[in-house]
Scaffold this motif. Structure first.
Motif, PDB file in Angstrom:
ATOM      1  N   TRP A  13     -51.727  -4.139  -4.788  1.00 20.64           N
ATOM      2  CA  TRP A  13     -50.962  -4.390  -3.564  1.00 20.64           C
ATOM      3  C   TRP A  13     -51.170  -3.228  -2.606  1.00 20.64           C
ATOM      4  CZ3 TRP A  13     -47.908  -8.766  -2.611  1.00 20.64           C
ATOM      5  CH2 TRP A  13     -47.843  -9.666  -3.684  1.00 20.64           C
ATOM      6  N   VAL A  14     -51.031  -3.542  -1.348  1.00 27.72           N
ATOM      7  CA  VAL A  14     -51.245  -2.504  -0.351  1.00 27.72           C
ATOM      8  C   VAL A  14     -50.296  -2.744   0.830  1.00 27.72           C
ATOM      9  CG1 VAL A  14     -53.113  -3.767   0.839  1.00 27.72           C
ATOM     10  CG2 VAL A  14     -53.076  -1.281   0.917  1.00 27.72           C
ATOM     11  N   ARG A  15     -49.809  -1.659   1.408  1.00 23.43           N
ATOM     12  CA  ARG A  15     -49.058  -1.798   2.649  1.00 23.43           C
ATOM     13  C   ARG A  15     -50.062  -1.806   3.799  1.00 23.43           C
ATOM     14  NH1 ARG A  15     -43.684  -1.629   2.251  1.00 23.43           N
ATOM     15  NH2 ARG A  15     -42.843  -0.787   0.316  1.00 23.43           N
ATOM     16  N   ILE A  16     -49.693  -2.528   4.832  1.00 23.51           N
ATOM     17  CA  ILE A  16     -50.603  -2.644   5.977  1.00 23.51           C
ATOM     18  C   ILE A  16     -49.773  -2.484   7.241  1.00 23.51           C
ATOM     19  CG2 ILE A  16     -50.533  -5.152   5.506  1.00 23.51           C
ATOM     20  CD1 ILE A  16     -53.163  -5.429   6.995  1.00 23.51           C
ATOM     21  N   SER A  17     -50.297  -1.748   8.209  1.00 21.86           N
ATOM     22  CA  SER A  17     -49.511  -1.515   9.423  1.00 21.86           C
ATOM     23  C   SER A  17     -49.226  -2.856  10.081  1.00 21.86           C
ATOM     24  CB  SER A  17     -50.263  -0.602  10.388  1.00 21.86           C
ATOM     25  OG  SER A  17     -51.361  -1.287  10.935  1.00 21.86           O
ATOM     26  N   MET A  18     -48.101  -2.932  10.775  1.00 20.84           N
ATOM     27  CA  MET A  18     -47.722  -4.203  11.408  1.00 20.84           C
ATOM     28  C   MET A  18     -48.806  -4.652  12.388  1.00 20.84           C
ATOM     29  SD  MET A  18     -45.611  -6.574  11.360  1.00 20.84           S
ATOM     30  CE  MET A  18     -43.992  -6.142  10.749  1.00 20.84           C
ATOM     31  N   ALA A  19     -49.352  -3.688  13.145  1.00 21.15           N
ATOM     32  CA  ALA A  19     -50.399  -4.041  14.110  1.00 21.15           C
ATOM     33  C   ALA A  19     -51.577  -4.698  13.396  1.00 21.15           C
ATOM     34  CB  ALA A  19     -50.872  -2.788  14.847  1.00 21.15           C
ATOM     35  N   ALA A  20     -51.947  -4.127  12.249  1.00 21.24           N
ATOM     36  CA  ALA A  20     -53.094  -4.662  11.506  1.00 21.24           C
ATOM     37  C   ALA A  20     -52.741  -6.015  10.886  1.00 21.24           C
ATOM     38  CB  ALA A  20     -53.522  -3.671  10.434  1.00 21.24           C
ATOM     39  N   ALA A  21     -51.493  -6.160  10.421  1.00 18.54           N
ATOM     40  CA  ALA A  21     -51.073  -7.436   9.824  1.00 18.54           C
ATOM     41  C   ALA A  21     -51.138  -8.546  10.866  1.00 18.54           C
ATOM     42  CB  ALA A  21     -49.662  -7.309   9.251  1.00 18.54           C
ATOM     43  N   ILE A  22     -50.762  -8.215  12.102  1.00 23.45           N
ATOM     44  CA  ILE A  22     -50.829  -9.198  13.190  1.00 23.45           C
ATOM     45  C   ILE A  22     -52.292  -9.503  13.506  1.00 23.45           C
ATOM     46  CG2 ILE A  22     -50.366  -9.523  15.664  1.00 23.45           C
ATOM     47  CD1 ILE A  22     -47.736  -7.850  15.158  1.00 23.45           C
ATOM     48  N   GLU A  23     -53.080  -8.469  13.580  1.00 23.83           N
ATOM     49  CA  GLU A  23     -54.505  -8.613  13.884  1.00 23.83           C
ATOM     50  C   GLU A  23     -55.215  -9.513  12.856  1.00 23.83           C
ATOM     51  OE1 GLU A  23     -55.872  -7.483  16.545  1.00 23.83           O
ATOM     52  OE2 GLU A  23     -58.037  -7.507  16.157  1.00 23.83           O
ATOM     53  N   LEU A  24     -54.824  -9.390  11.605  1.00 22.24           N
ATOM     54  CA  LEU A  24     -55.479 -10.178  10.553  1.00 22.24           C
ATOM     55  C   LEU A  24     -54.834 -11.557  10.358  1.00 22.24           C
ATOM     56  CD1 LEU A  24     -56.158  -7.550   7.721  1.00 22.24           C
ATOM     57  CD2 LEU A  24     -57.736  -8.387   9.472  1.00 22.24           C
ATOM     58  N   GLY A  25     -53.793 -11.854  11.164  1.00 25.16           N
ATOM     59  CA  GLY A  25     -53.135 -13.158  11.037  1.00 25.16           C
ATOM     60  C   GLY A  25     -52.200 -13.236   9.837  1.00 25.16           C
ATOM     61  N   LEU A  26     -51.815 -12.090   9.281  1.00 23.54           N
ATOM     62  CA  LEU A  26     -50.893 -12.091   8.139  1.00 23.54           C
ATOM     63  C   LEU A  26     -49.440 -12.077   8.613  1.00 23.54           C
ATOM     64  CD1 LEU A  26     -52.850  -9.528   5.929  1.00 23.54           C
ATOM     65  CD2 LEU A  26     -52.453 -11.933   5.366  1.00 23.54           C
ATOM     66  N   LYS A  27     -49.227 -11.721   9.866  1.00 22.00           N
ATOM     67  CA  LYS A  27     -47.884 -11.748  10.475  1.00 22.00           C
ATOM     68  C   LYS A  27     -48.046 -12.320  11.878  1.00 22.00           C
ATOM     69  CE  LYS A  27     -44.977  -9.510   7.672  1.00 22.00           C
ATOM     70  NZ  LYS A  27     -43.682 -10.039   7.233  1.00 22.00           N
ATOM     71  N   PRO A  28     -47.020 -13.061  12.338  1.00 24.32           N
ATOM     72  CA  PRO A  28     -47.117 -13.568  13.713  1.00 24.32           C
ATOM     73  C   PRO A  28     -46.821 -12.466  14.717  1.00 24.32           C
ATOM     74  CG  PRO A  28     -45.022 -14.214  12.714  1.00 24.32           C
ATOM     75  CD  PRO A  28     -45.783 -13.440  11.667  1.00 24.32           C
ATOM     76  N   GLY A  29     -47.273 -12.648  15.943  1.00 20.51           N
ATOM     77  CA  GLY A  29     -46.886 -11.698  16.988  1.00 20.51           C
ATOM     78  C   GLY A  29     -48.064 -11.151  17.756  1.00 20.51           C
ATOM     79  N   ARG A  30     -47.725 -10.290  18.691  1.00 18.35           N
ATOM     80  CA  ARG A  30     -48.744  -9.611  19.513  1.00 18.35           C
ATOM     81  C   ARG A  30     -48.322  -8.176  19.692  1.00 18.35           C
ATOM     82  NH1 ARG A  30     -50.434 -11.658  25.111  1.00 18.35           N
ATOM     83  NH2 ARG A  30     -51.791  -9.870  24.770  1.00 18.35           N
ATOM     84  N   ILE A  31     -49.285  -7.284  19.785  1.00 19.28           N
ATOM     85  CA  ILE A  31     -48.968  -5.883  20.054  1.00 19.28           C
ATOM     86  C   ILE A  31     -49.441  -5.583  21.470  1.00 19.28           C
ATOM     87  CG2 ILE A  31     -49.479  -3.481  19.404  1.00 19.28           C
ATOM     88  CD1 ILE A  31     -47.994  -4.650  17.166  1.00 19.28           C
ATOM     89  N   HIS A  32     -48.501  -5.120  22.293  1.00 23.36           N
ATOM     90  CA  HIS A  32     -48.830  -4.870  23.699  1.00 23.36           C
ATOM     91  C   HIS A  32     -49.904  -3.781  23.850  1.00 23.36           C
ATOM     92  CE1 HIS A  32     -48.488  -3.788  27.874  1.00 23.36           C
ATOM     93  NE2 HIS A  32     -48.228  -2.539  27.516  1.00 23.36           N
ATOM     94  N   GLY A  33     -50.876  -4.102  24.678  1.00 23.75           N
ATOM     95  CA  GLY A  33     -51.835  -3.083  25.097  1.00 23.75           C
ATOM     96  C   GLY A  33     -52.757  -2.572  24.006  1.00 23.75           C
ATOM     97  N   CYS A  34     -52.892  -3.312  22.921  1.00 28.60           N
ATOM     98  CA  CYS A  34     -53.679  -2.779  21.811  1.00 28.60           C
ATOM     99  C   CYS A  34     -54.666  -3.820  21.355  1.00 28.60           C
ATOM    100  CB  CYS A  34     -52.727  -2.440  20.658  1.00 28.60           C
ATOM    101  SG  CYS A  34     -53.568  -2.107  19.125  1.00 28.60           S
ATOM    102  N   ASN A  35     -55.918  -3.426  21.235  1.00 28.84           N
ATOM    103  CA  ASN A  35     -56.822  -4.392  20.621  1.00 28.84           C
ATOM    104  C   ASN A  35     -57.100  -4.012  19.174  1.00 28.84           C
ATOM    105  OD1 ASN A  35     -58.418  -2.282  21.009  1.00 28.84           O
ATOM    106  ND2 ASN A  35     -60.028  -3.327  22.159  1.00 28.84           N
ATOM    107  N   CYS A  36     -56.311  -3.097  18.665  1.00 31.96           N
ATOM    108  CA  CYS A  36     -56.177  -2.838  17.238  1.00 31.96           C
ATOM    109  C   CYS A  36     -57.486  -2.963  16.469  1.00 31.96           C
ATOM    110  CB  CYS A  36     -55.132  -3.759  16.616  1.00 31.96           C
ATOM    111  SG  CYS A  36     -53.571  -3.642  17.473  1.00 31.96           S
ATOM    112  N   GLY A  37     -58.434  -2.136  16.844  1.00 27.89           N
ATOM    113  CA  GLY A  37     -59.717  -2.197  16.179  1.00 27.89           C
ATOM    114  C   GLY A  37     -59.695  -1.655  14.767  1.00 27.89           C
TER     115      GLY A  37
END
Ligand code: SF4
Ligand code: SF4
Length: 359
Positions: A13-37
């Motif tokens: 198991w691994v923790r993943i930053s919320m921004a990355a979880a959103i980016e990978l489609g594991l959590k819903p949402g958007r992060i303002h101003g970030c293309n989270c590379g």
């Protein structure tokens, strides 16, 4: 930490930053101003971390319980490592993933699991560059080689404290912590030899009790060794020993960011920065450089971090140094002209501007 979270441990198991979880489609949402590379991952063990850094929400003896530790519980959701690796591979097929970062904590299992987790991500997405953000105390030279072999191309190290004394007081024996300043440097230099120039970085925090002079000297020293410095701002974490300590004043943070940029990119000579007897910057000359232009570019105030495979900053650690709704300490995007106006006011450049050479 809930019972369920206690049993969901690394390497599976691994923790993943919320921004990355959103980016990978594991959590819903958007992060303002970030293309989270960058996809930031963090090892998970029931005890958090066995180190005891006085500013960190994962520290062993933090006064708050892990249950109250909202920073980690809310912003870093847990997922199976193999699922995350699969999602990274999927994302890489659609576009490209800038970088993956796997962060260790201090734990007896952390080295073995870092190698395992790096291999899993590397196997699923072999072209995605991987940083290992290591806890130096878990490593030696041989182990650095194994981590490289597993697929990491960059080693990040949380030095955090800019001086030996501050390190001792916030991370070392002064807080019954296991960390050792000299060992952190030995690991950084061994990694620098093995991984190459600019493939090793220290995270450095402004506001742990260091002086401007210590920070500036550190930046010069690291530049000389071709080790990168990535800047963070201390932000008191509720439930930690340092929860009531004030942040660095914003003008100080801005001047440090500007000085760092001038040192790293404009060849600023050491004698161009002058300090008072408390070690605070009192004068900044930059011969032949238009400091106003550099400031207006906004670049010195942007978040710095590991690059993508094409060399752009990939890791911009959104909310690494501030919380949603707070003013930006570092900007995870190009500051707009309005942002630059705010930065200029905060910087109060006229107070330190040199008058000798043209600036
Ligand atoms: S080693 Fe890192 S994760 Fe552990 S307490 Fe220190 S700063 Fe926090
Ligand atoms: S800068 Fe970002 S990607 Fe690089 S080691 Fe630090 S957290 Fe990881």
């Amino acid at each position: 930490m809930s019972v369920q979270e206690e049993t969901r441990i690394s390497p599976d198991w691994v923790r993943i930053s919320m921004a990355a979880a959103i980016e990978l489609g594991l959590k819903p949402g958007r992060i303002h101003g970030c293309n989270c590379g960058c996809i930031n991952l963090l090892q998970n063990y029931p005890e958090g971390c066995y180190a005891n850094c006085s500013y960190c929400g994962l520290a062993r003896e933090r006064p708050g319980t892990a249950e109250d530790n909202t920073f980690i519980r809310v912003s870093w959701p847990l997922f199976p490592t193999d699922l995350v690796a699969e999602k990274i591979a999927e994302k890489e097929r659609e576009s490209t993933v800038g970088r993956v970062c796997i962060a260790q904590v201090q734990d007896a299992r952390a080295y073995r699991d870092l190698v395992d987790m790096t291999k899993r991500v590397h196997r699923a997405a072999p072209d995605v560059p991987i940083s290992a953000l290591v806890s130096a105390g878990t490593l030696n030279e041989e182990r650095l080689g194994v981590v490289k072999e597993a697929g990491a191309d960059i080693i990040g190290i949380g030095l955090d404290a800019a001086s030996k004394e501050v390190f001792h007081e916030t991370r070392g024996r002064g807080v019954r912590g296991p960390h050792d300043w000299d060992h952190h440097w030995a690991i950084a230099r061994a990694a620098r030899r093995m991984y190459g120039a600019w493939k090793v970085n220290f995270h450095v925090i402004v506001g742990l009790g260091e002086t401007d002079e210590e920070l500036v000297d550190l930046f010069f020293g690291l530049k000389g060794e071709e080790i990168a410095a990535y800047l963070f701002s201390f932000n008191p974490e509720p439930g930690t020993v340092m929860q009531d300590v004030e942040r660095a004043p914003i003008h100080r943070t801005r001047r440090i960011q500007l000085a760092k940029h001038l040192i790293e990119n404009e060849g600023l000579p050491r004698e161009a920065v002058m300090f008072d007897d408390q070690g605070a910057i009192v004068r900044l000359d930059a011969p032949g450089v238009d400091i106003d232009d550099v400031t207006r570019s906004g670049v010195p105030f942007m978040t710095d971090g590991c690059p993508s495979r094409t060399g752009e900053v990939a890791c911009n650690r959104p909310y690494g140094s501030y919380r949603p709704g707070e003013e930006f300490r570092d900007y995870p995007f190009q500051p707009s002209s309005d942002d630059v106006m705010v930065i200029e006011e905060q910087l109060r450049l006229d107070e330190v501007r040199g008058h000798g050479e043209p600036v």
